[in-house]
Scaffold this motif. Structure first.
Motif, mmCIF file in Angstrom:
data_model
loop_
_atom_site.group_PDB
_atom_site.id
_atom_site.type_symbol
_atom_site.label_atom_id
_atom_site.label_comp_id
_atom_site.label_asym_id
_atom_site.label_seq_id
_atom_site.Cartn_x
_atom_site.Cartn_y
_atom_site.Cartn_z
ATOM 1 N N SER A 1 30.149 130.328 76.017
ATOM 2 C CA SER A 1 31.469 130.919 76.268
ATOM 3 C C SER A 1 31.352 132.418 76.099
ATOM 4 O O SER A 1 30.259 132.950 75.874
ATOM 5 C CB SER A 1 32.498 130.361 75.281
ATOM 6 O OG SER A 1 32.291 130.915 73.986
ATOM 7 N N PHE A 2 32.471 133.134 76.154
ATOM 8 C CA PHE A 2 32.426 134.589 76.046
ATOM 9 C C PHE A 2 31.995 135.051 74.649
ATOM 10 O O PHE A 2 31.615 136.194 74.478
ATOM 11 C CB PHE A 2 33.789 135.198 76.413
ATOM 12 C CG PHE A 2 33.702 136.633 76.850
ATOM 13 C CD1 PHE A 2 33.046 136.982 78.020
ATOM 14 C CD2 PHE A 2 34.280 137.645 76.097
ATOM 15 C CE1 PHE A 2 32.953 138.313 78.426
ATOM 16 C CE2 PHE A 2 34.208 138.973 76.494
ATOM 17 C CZ PHE A 2 33.538 139.299 77.654
ATOM 18 N N ILE A 3 32.074 134.162 73.638
ATOM 19 C CA ILE A 3 31.531 134.500 72.322
ATOM 20 C C ILE A 3 30.105 133.957 72.195
ATOM 21 O O ILE A 3 29.623 133.684 71.093
ATOM 22 C CB ILE A 3 32.417 133.996 71.174
ATOM 23 C CG1 ILE A 3 32.727 132.501 71.320
ATOM 24 C CG2 ILE A 3 33.690 134.811 71.104
ATOM 25 C CD1 ILE A 3 33.416 131.910 70.104
ATOM 26 N N GLY A 4 29.429 133.869 73.312
ATOM 27 C CA GLY A 4 28.041 133.430 73.367
ATOM 28 C C GLY A 4 27.719 132.950 74.767
ATOM 29 O O GLY A 4 27.713 131.755 75.032
ATOM 30 N N LEU A 5 27.453 133.894 75.682
ATOM 31 C CA LEU A 5 27.244 133.558 77.094
ATOM 32 C C LEU A 5 25.813 133.150 77.403
ATOM 33 O O LEU A 5 25.557 132.558 78.443
ATOM 34 C CB LEU A 5 27.595 134.766 77.979
ATOM 35 C CG LEU A 5 29.025 134.910 78.463
ATOM 36 C CD1 LEU A 5 29.148 136.131 79.362
ATOM 37 C CD2 LEU A 5 29.489 133.670 79.216
ATOM 38 N N THR A 6 24.878 133.492 76.514
ATOM 39 C CA THR A 6 23.469 133.261 76.816
ATOM 40 C C THR A 6 22.786 132.563 75.643
ATOM 41 O O THR A 6 23.297 132.563 74.517
ATOM 42 C CB THR A 6 22.735 134.591 77.101
ATOM 43 O OG1 THR A 6 22.840 135.445 75.955
ATOM 44 C CG2 THR A 6 23.329 135.282 78.318
ATOM 45 N N LYS A 7 21.626 132.026 75.914
ATOM 46 C CA LYS A 7 20.911 131.231 74.912
ATOM 47 C C LYS A 7 19.994 132.109 74.059
ATOM 48 O O LYS A 7 18.775 131.965 74.060
ATOM 49 C CB LYS A 7 20.145 130.109 75.610
ATOM 50 C CG LYS A 7 21.062 129.059 76.246
ATOM 51 C CD LYS A 7 20.300 128.013 77.006
ATOM 52 C CE LYS A 7 19.469 127.124 76.094
ATOM 53 N NZ LYS A 7 20.305 126.357 75.125
#
Length: 377
Positions: free
Chosen positions: A158-164
Motif C-alpha cells: 500500500s502507500f505505507i509500503g509500496l515495494t518489497k
C-alpha cells in the motif's frame, strides 16, 4: 560537514539551466544554510510548479490529512496535490508544462514513510510522460549499513509500503529511486545529485547538518531513531505518542501499568535504549484528552539501537500481557492496518517475538544483494 544535493550549486546549474522545473518538497526541503529549496531554485532557475506530498509543501499538515491544490502564499507558485483522494501521481497535463521534476524531501530510512512512495509514484508518472526526475539526495539518518525487518507480503502492499524493501531499508532517498528503476522497470529518466562527504556508517547526528523535522510527528533525532519500531503501534489501541511532545518516544494506553511495563521492558536488555514509566495526555490522534500510562524510551546510544527488534519485542510484550490490547478494526477490504503497516499478520496473530524476528531477519538478509546493487556511497 556533509554537503546536501541542494547545496551542490555547480551540479544544479549544469542540470537545470534553461529547463522548466517542478518541485516536490516539504518542510525538510532546505539547504544547509537554512534556505528553503523552493527559494533556492526559484532564485536561480525557472521553477514553475510545486507538488505537495503528505504534510504539504510547508510540512504543516497532520498524518493522513488531504493536501489541497492551491497557490503557495510564500512563493506565489501553484501547488498540485500528490496526497489527495486517489491522487498520488502528477497529472500529465501539468507535467507537459515542465522539463524536469525535482525531488527534495528528507526520508527517515523507513518503508512506512510515505515520501518514498511519493518518489515511486512520481517516477512512474514522469516515465509515462517522458519527463526527467532529479533527486537532490539527503542522508539516511540511520546510516546505510544495517537492514531490519521483513520485505512485505505482496497482498499487503500500500502507500505505507509500496515495494518489497525491509522496514529499515538502509538506502538514501536517491538510492531508493535507483532501486525502483532497476527492480520495478519504471523506465524513468532519473538522476541523483549526490551527497558529498557522507559515509554509510554516518548517522544524522554526525553529519554536522542542522536537524529539520521530516514531518510534524518526527520533531527530534530520537523520534527518527525509534520510528521504525514504535510506529508498529499505529495499527493498535496503544498510543505511539502522536499528539504529544514525544511522538514515537512514548508508548501507552489507559489499561497499562507503567511501573510493571517499564521493568519488564528493561529486562529485555535491548541495545542502546532504556525505559522509564511515564504518563501522558495526547492532544489529538488516539485518546485525545485522556491520561495514558506506559513507557518512555530513552535513546542512549543511537548506533546500537535496533528499532525493528525494539518495536516487535515491546509490541509482543504488551500484546501478551494485557487482554485489553487489540488491533484497530479491519478496513472494508478486510485488511488490518497493523498488517498493512508491518507487511505481515504475524504481530496480530500471536506469533512469538523470537519467531517473528528470526523470520524477518532472514528476509532482510535475502534483500542484502539487491540493496548492494544500488549504492552510491
Amino acid at each position: 560537514m556533509v554537503k546536501l544535493g541542494i547545496d551542490r550549486h555547480d551540479v544544479l546549474s549544469s542540470l537545470f539551466a534553461g529547463k522548466r522545473l517542478g518541485l516536490i518538497t516539504g518542510s525538510s526541503g532546505m539547504s544547509s544554510d537554512h534556505r528553503y529549496t523552493i527559494d533556492v531554485l526559484k532564485e536561480s532557475f525557472d521553477l514553475r510548479a510545486l507538488f505537495g506530498p503528505e504534510h504539504g509543501v510547508r510540512g504543516v499538515l497532520g498524518p493522513g490529512e488531504t493536501v489541497e491544490s492551491k497557490v503557495d502564499t510564500l512563493s506565489g507558485l501553484p501547488v498540485y496535490s500528490l496526497f489527495g483522494s486517489g491522487t498520488r501521481c502528477p497529472d500529465k497535463e501539468i507535467l507537459d508544462t515542465l522539463d524536469i521534476v525535482v525531488f527534495d524531501l528528507q526520508d527517515v530510512g523507513s518503508r512506512y514513510f510515505t515520501y518514498a512512495s511519493s518518489l515511486f509514484c512520481l517516477m512512474q508518472g514522469c516515465a509515462e510522460a517522458g519527463k526527467k526526475v532529479v533527486v537532490l539526495d539527503r542522508p539516511n539518518p540511520l546510516g546505510g549499513d544495517l537492514l531490519e525487518g521483513n520485505t512485505h507480503d505482496e497482498k499487503l502492499l500500500s502507500f505505507i509500503g509500496l515495494t518489497k524493501t525491509p522496514i529499515r531499508h538502509g538506502l538514501t532517498i536517491g538510492e531508493l529511486g535507483l532501486y525502483y528503476n532497476g527492480e520495478y522497470g519504471l523506465g524513468c529518466d532519473y538522476t541523483v545529485v549526490p551527497l558529498d562527504g557522507w559515509k554509510r556508517s554516518t548517522y544524522f547526528d554526525e553529519t554536522g547538518l542542522p536537524f529539520i523535522k521530516a514531518s510534524p510527528n518526527l520533531p527530534t533525532f530520537d523520534s527518527v531513531v525509534l520510528y521504525n519500531g514504535t510506529c508498529l503501534f499505529s495499527g493498535t489501541n496503544v498510543s505511539e505518542g502522536r499528539g504529544t511532545t514525544s511522538p514515537f518516544s512514548v508508548v501507552g494506553a489507559p489499561y497499562i501499568n507503567p511501573i510493571t511495563l517499564s521493568a519488564e521492558a528493561n529486562r529485555l536488555g535491548l541495545p542502546g535504549v532504556s525505559f522509564s514509566p511515564t504518563m501522558f495526555m495526547p492532544n489529538f490522534s488516539k485518546y485525545p484528552g485522556q491520561s495514558l500510562s506506559g513507557v518512555q524510551i530513552h535513546v542512549e546510544k543511537p548506533h546500537e539501537v535496533r528499532p525493528v527488534e525494539l518495536g516487535v519485542r515491546l509490541f509482543c510484550l504488551i500484546r501478551d500481557n494485557y487482554e485489553e490490547f487489540a488491533p484497530l478494526a479491519a478496513g472494508q477490504n478486510g485488511i488490518y492496518h497493523v498488517d498493512r503497516l508491518s507487511g505481515s499478520d504475524e504481530l496480530r496473530t500471536g506469533k512469538s517475538a523470537d519467531d517473528i524476528l528470526e523470520n524477518w531477519d532472514r528476509q532482510a538478509k535475502a534483500f542484502r544483494p539487491i540493496h548492494d546493487k544500488y549504492l552510491l556511497y
